[in-house]
Design a protein around this motif. Structure first.
Motif, PDB file in Angstrom:
ATOM      1  N   LEU A  43      10.849 -16.337  -3.533  1.00  0.00           N
ATOM      2  CA  LEU A  43      10.360 -15.558  -2.396  1.00  0.00           C
ATOM      3  C   LEU A  43       9.013 -14.955  -2.762  1.00  0.00           C
ATOM      4  O   LEU A  43       8.898 -14.249  -3.769  1.00  0.00           O
ATOM      5  N   LEU A  44       7.993 -15.233  -1.953  1.00  0.00           N
ATOM      6  CA  LEU A  44       6.662 -14.687  -2.176  1.00  0.00           C
ATOM      7  C   LEU A  44       6.420 -13.585  -1.161  1.00  0.00           C
ATOM      8  O   LEU A  44       6.431 -13.825   0.046  1.00  0.00           O
ATOM      9  N   VAL A  45       6.223 -12.377  -1.647  1.00  0.00           N
ATOM     10  CA  VAL A  45       5.957 -11.217  -0.789  1.00  0.00           C
ATOM     11  C   VAL A  45       4.451 -10.981  -0.789  1.00  0.00           C
ATOM     12  O   VAL A  45       3.857 -10.656  -1.821  1.00  0.00           O
ATOM     13  N   TYR A  46       3.832 -11.149   0.381  1.00  0.00           N
ATOM     14  CA  TYR A  46       2.390 -11.019   0.509  1.00  0.00           C
ATOM     15  C   TYR A  46       1.993  -9.558   0.715  1.00  0.00           C
ATOM     16  O   TYR A  46       2.754  -8.779   1.293  1.00  0.00           O
ATOM     17  N   PRO A  47       0.798  -9.188   0.289  1.00  0.00           N
ATOM     18  CA  PRO A  47       0.301  -7.855   0.643  1.00  0.00           C
ATOM     19  C   PRO A  47      -0.084  -7.823   2.120  1.00  0.00           C
ATOM     20  O   PRO A  47      -0.501  -8.838   2.676  1.00  0.00           O
ATOM     21  N   PRO A  48       0.046  -6.698   2.781  1.00  0.00           N
ATOM     22  CA  PRO A  48      -0.346  -6.630   4.189  1.00  0.00           C
ATOM     23  C   PRO A  48      -1.863  -6.678   4.340  1.00  0.00           C
ATOM     24  O   PRO A  48      -2.605  -6.251   3.456  1.00  0.00           O
ATOM     25  N   VAL A  49      -2.309  -7.208   5.457  1.00  0.00           N
ATOM     26  CA  VAL A  49      -3.741  -7.279   5.754  1.00  0.00           C
ATOM     27  C   VAL A  49      -4.098  -6.094   6.637  1.00  0.00           C
ATOM     28  O   VAL A  49      -3.719  -6.040   7.809  1.00  0.00           O
ATOM     29  N   GLY A  50      -4.805  -5.129   6.079  1.00  0.00           N
ATOM     30  CA  GLY A  50      -5.148  -3.917   6.803  1.00  0.00           C
ATOM     31  C   GLY A  50      -6.603  -3.880   7.205  1.00  0.00           C
ATOM     32  O   GLY A  50      -7.291  -4.896   7.287  1.00  0.00           O
ATOM     33  N   ARG A  51      -7.083  -2.690   7.456  1.00  0.00           N
ATOM     34  CA  ARG A  51      -8.471  -2.504   7.883  1.00  0.00           C
ATOM     35  C   ARG A  51      -9.325  -2.111   6.681  1.00  0.00           C
ATOM     36  O   ARG A  51      -8.851  -1.476   5.742  1.00  0.00           O
ATOM     37  N   VAL A  52     -10.600  -2.483   6.751  1.00  0.00           N
ATOM     38  CA  VAL A  52     -11.531  -2.152   5.675  1.00  0.00           C
ATOM     39  C   VAL A  52     -12.234  -0.849   6.020  1.00  0.00           C
ATOM     40  O   VAL A  52     -12.453  -0.543   7.195  1.00  0.00           O
ATOM     41  N   PRO A  53     -12.600  -0.072   5.024  1.00  0.00           N
ATOM     42  CA  PRO A  53     -13.260   1.205   5.311  1.00  0.00           C
ATOM     43  C   PRO A  53     -14.731   1.024   5.607  1.00  0.00           C
ATOM     44  O   PRO A  53     -15.383   0.085   5.148  1.00  0.00           O
ATOM     45  N   GLY A  54     -15.289   1.938   6.380  1.00  0.00           N
ATOM     46  CA  GLY A  54     -16.716   1.997   6.608  1.00  0.00           C
ATOM     47  C   GLY A  54     -17.269   0.783   7.314  1.00  0.00           C
ATOM     48  O   GLY A  54     -16.598   0.091   8.067  1.00  0.00           O
ATOM     49  N   ALA A  55     -18.540   0.503   7.047  1.00  0.00           N
ATOM     50  CA  ALA A  55     -19.223  -0.619   7.683  1.00  0.00           C
ATOM     51  C   ALA A  55     -18.788  -1.924   7.065  1.00  0.00           C
ATOM     52  O   ALA A  55     -18.171  -1.974   6.010  1.00  0.00           O
ATOM     53  N   GLU A  56     -19.135  -3.004   7.744  1.00  0.00           N
ATOM     54  CA  GLU A  56     -18.767  -4.335   7.265  1.00  0.00           C
ATOM     55  C   GLU A  56     -19.592  -4.711   6.045  1.00  0.00           C
ATOM     56  O   GLU A  56     -20.801  -4.482   6.000  1.00  0.00           O
ATOM     57  N   PRO A  57     -18.972  -5.304   5.020  1.00  0.00           N
ATOM     58  CA  PRO A  57     -19.733  -5.731   3.839  1.00  0.00           C
ATOM     59  C   PRO A  57     -20.788  -6.768   4.213  1.00  0.00           C
ATOM     60  O   PRO A  57     -20.597  -7.584   5.104  1.00  0.00           O
TER      61      PRO A  57
END
Length: 425
Positions: free
Chosen positions: A146-160
């Motif tokens: 079983l592979l448990v993935y990290p959740p995909v959240g929001r990035v802080p501040g402006a876009e890289p």
């Protein structure tokens, strides 16, 4: 019980009495009845376990279905299901009772609190007679990964900031996958796909020639993670290691959703190098790497950057994710700029995770170097709780399109160790 029967037999021989004879017959019948009871259960009991979920992220609930079928006329006074899965905080062990010629189904599971690769199973079933004289244990040695993935959240501040390919910063490199533009042709090497063969040149030169594709760094973004063990702070889920993984997943998810290419570079317990690419397949490659990476590296950040400079295309954008305890962060950022990259930094405040150095000193240094950066503390929420379920459902739909279906554990537990097609629960 066997010792008691032997003693009663001796007493019945030398001290003839109805009492000793009655006890001998009663104990003997009890022993025989218990054995036949357990033998009937061993032949008529079927247990099945099914896991169907296609994709699991941290914070999701993993659910499995269980079914116990008793084909015997005798009831099951007790049945213990013991699970040996190594998923942290997850347990489906249970004890039940069941009547004769009946079945019982239930669902069990738990929250997935930690990313990584784990094992569901093996498991075993134990039952016995009501008097506790005999037991039967059946082990199901099958297990699934079983592979448990990290959740995909929001990035802080402006876009890289992503890479640019203007002027002499454009760099031509041999691409392992087909891209839009072609840099030329070259001689065929073992492993090259036949669809890349350039037939006009092959016929003209009399040698097998393939197209050499141009890996354009325009819009590419490299994510560089500092996974040196000495730079980390915190413990388990509340650590800079987990925060770095969450930040990398958030950055990769946003840039890939915009149609740009993302690559990953990190030295943890193993070297992780994913060349920049676009699309959902790249998303799952990065998520798999992020799910299993561990901050057990021995190489400092600057040494890793020095060793991998040839892998970073000139003009590519770079996001460095490092904790404020990383002493070589300014040197590594300066080295990236001198190599032609465009670095930005996601700085994890080690002090908020229980580390030594706060982010203030590192932030001042990066400001003097004119490097864009954002400071993240342990209280930063990458994924809102009310958005987690919607994100999981969307990720599950994407996983289905790429064939990441769930796995079913369908071993049959019976007394003989074998079962036919109808034995599956």
């Amino acid at each position: 019980m066997v010792a008691a029967l032997a003693l009663l037999a001796v007493l019945n021989l030398f001290l003839t009495s109805r009492t000793w004879f009655f006890l001998l017959v009663s104990f003997g019948l009890l022993l025989l009845a218990s054995y036949l009871w357990v033998l009937s259960l061993a032949r008529g009991l079927r247990v099945g376990r099914i896991y169907r979920q296609s994709l699991i992220q941290v914070g999701d609930r993993l659910t499995e279905s269980f079914r116990v079928v008793n084909r015997s006329l005798l009831p099951v006074p007790w049945l213990e299901l013991r699970d040996d899965s190594d998923l942290p905080g997850y347990s489906v062990s249970r004890t039940i009772a069941l009547g004769g010629q009946s079945d019982l189904s239930w669902q069990a599971g738990g929250l997935c609190l930690q990313r990584g690769q784990f094992r569901l199973g093996p498991w075993r079933v134990r039952t016995g007679d009501p008097f506790g004289l005999f037991e039967v244990t059946v082990s199901a040695d099958r297990s699934v990964e079983l592979l448990v993935y990290p959740p995909v959240g929001r990035v802080p501040g402006a876009e890289p900031e992503k890479g640019r390919s203007a002027g002499d910063r454009r760099q031509l490199r041999a691409a392992s996958e087909q891209t839009v533009t072609t840099a030329g042709v070259r001689q065929y090497r073992p492993g090259d796909p036949l669809r890349h063969v350039h037939w006009p040149t092959t016929l003209r030169l009399g040698d097998l020639m393939v197209k050499d594709f141009d890996l354009d760094p325009a819009g590419d973004l490299w994510i560089i993670m500092d996974m040196e063990a000495a730079s980390q702070a915190g413990h388990a889920l509340d650590s800079t290691e987990e925060a770095a993984v969450m930040a990398a997943a958030a950055v990769a998810g946003r840039v890939l959703s915009q149609g740009n290419a993302v690559g990953l570079l990190a030295y943890g317990e193993r070297r992780v190098l994913e060349a920049p690419a676009r699309g959902e397949m790249q998303h799952w490659r990065l998520m798999q790497s992020l799910a299993t990476i561990r901050a057990l590296g021995q190489w400092p950040l600057v040494r890793m950057v020095e060793g991998e400079r040839t892998s970073l295309a000139g003009g590519a954008g770079v996001v460095v994710i490092a904790a404020s305890d990383c002493a070589t962060l300014p040197t590594a950022v300066d080295l990236l700029r001198r190599a032609g990259a465009r670095p930005a930094v996601l700085l994890l405040d080690s002090a908020s995770f229980g580390g030594r150095a706060d982010a203030h000193t590192q932030s001042e240094t990066l400001t003097r170097l004119a490097v864009r950066h954002w400071v993240l503390g342990s209280d930063y929420q990458f994924v809102d709780l009310d958005r987690r379920q919607r994100r999981r459902r969307a990720a599950a739909r994407r996983a289905g399109r790429w064939g990441l279906e769930g796995t079913a554990l369908r071993p049959v537990a019976d007394g003989s160790g074998a079962g036919g097609p109808d034995d599956r629960a």
